[in-house]
Design a protein around this motif. Sequence first.
Motif, mmCIF file in Angstrom:
data_model
loop_
_atom_site.group_PDB
_atom_site.id
_atom_site.type_symbol
_atom_site.label_atom_id
_atom_site.label_comp_id
_atom_site.label_asym_id
_atom_site.label_seq_id
_atom_site.Cartn_x
_atom_site.Cartn_y
_atom_site.Cartn_z
ATOM 1 N N SER A 1 0.488 -1.176 -2.715
ATOM 2 C CA SER A 1 -0.450 -0.328 -1.990
ATOM 3 C C SER A 1 0.316 0.794 -1.306
ATOM 4 C CB SER A 1 -1.191 -1.152 -0.939
ATOM 5 O OG SER A 1 -1.944 -0.310 -0.096
ATOM 6 N N SER B 1 11.094 0.196 2.698
ATOM 7 C CA SER B 1 10.042 -0.821 2.636
ATOM 8 C C SER B 1 10.685 -2.093 2.101
ATOM 9 C CB SER B 1 8.866 -0.371 1.768
ATOM 10 O OG SER B 1 9.249 -0.241 0.430
ATOM 11 N N GLU B 2 10.186 -3.218 2.558
ATOM 12 C CA GLU B 2 10.755 -4.496 2.148
ATOM 13 C C GLU B 2 10.366 -4.813 0.713
ATOM 14 O OE1 GLU B 2 12.837 -6.573 3.777
ATOM 15 O OE2 GLU B 2 12.973 -4.961 5.223
ATOM 16 N N TRP C 1 -4.541 0.952 -4.328
ATOM 17 C CA TRP C 1 -3.869 -0.255 -4.815
ATOM 18 C C TRP C 1 -3.591 -0.132 -6.298
ATOM 19 C CZ3 TRP C 1 -2.030 -4.488 -2.315
ATOM 20 C CH2 TRP C 1 -2.386 -4.625 -0.973
ATOM 21 N N ARG D 1 -0.876 2.761 7.543
ATOM 22 C CA ARG D 1 -0.211 1.549 7.047
ATOM 23 C C ARG D 1 0.963 1.911 6.168
ATOM 24 N NH1 ARG D 1 -4.140 -2.893 4.891
ATOM 25 N NH2 ARG D 1 -2.139 -3.914 4.892
ATOM 26 N N ARG D 2 1.994 1.112 6.267
ATOM 27 C CA ARG D 2 3.179 1.304 5.441
ATOM 28 C C ARG D 2 2.881 0.857 4.009
ATOM 29 N NH1 ARG D 2 8.577 0.724 7.942
ATOM 30 N NH2 ARG D 2 8.969 -0.350 5.984
ATOM 31 N N GLU E 1 3.077 -1.253 0.759
ATOM 32 C CA GLU E 1 3.288 -2.687 0.581
ATOM 33 C C GLU E 1 3.452 -2.997 -0.893
ATOM 34 O OE1 GLU E 1 0.725 -5.350 3.199
ATOM 35 O OE2 GLU E 1 -0.527 -3.567 2.948
ATOM 36 N N CYS E 2 4.217 -4.019 -1.173
ATOM 37 C CA CYS E 2 4.393 -4.472 -2.548
ATOM 38 C C CYS E 2 4.563 -5.986 -2.521
ATOM 39 C CB CYS E 2 5.617 -3.808 -3.165
ATOM 40 S SG CYS E 2 5.853 -4.170 -4.907
ATOM 41 N N LEU E 3 3.757 -6.676 -3.309
ATOM 42 C CA LEU E 3 3.804 -8.136 -3.378
ATOM 43 C C LEU E 3 4.043 -8.577 -4.811
ATOM 44 C CD1 LEU E 3 0.535 -8.841 -1.363
ATOM 45 C CD2 LEU E 3 2.862 -8.960 -0.478
#
Length: 92
Positions: free
Chosen positions: A54, A83-84, A59, A35-36, A38-40
């Motif tokens: 993550s 990454s977005e 996490w 998995r790439r 991730e950031c929210l």
Amino acid sequence: PEAHGPENLLRQLDTVRGAIAPSAGPGVSARLPERRPECLLLPVSEHHSIIAASAGGAWLLLLLPAGQSGPVLSAWSRIFPGSEPPPADPGN
């Protein structure tokens, strides 16, 4: 997980941890790429935001004052180029 701070804020972090825990499972198929990262950015009140990030199956949850996420999101973009990045707080 290690967490310190006011009880009401820790409850918010626990809620986010519970929501993301099922998606952070260790089962990865050998045929699928890892998995790439991730950031929210999750605004939880007018005073606070949570950044949930993550990478590599781990996490990190950060509770920040609203409007203070800019430097963290900039660092994320430098560490994980391509990454977005999540949108910045409206207060930034």
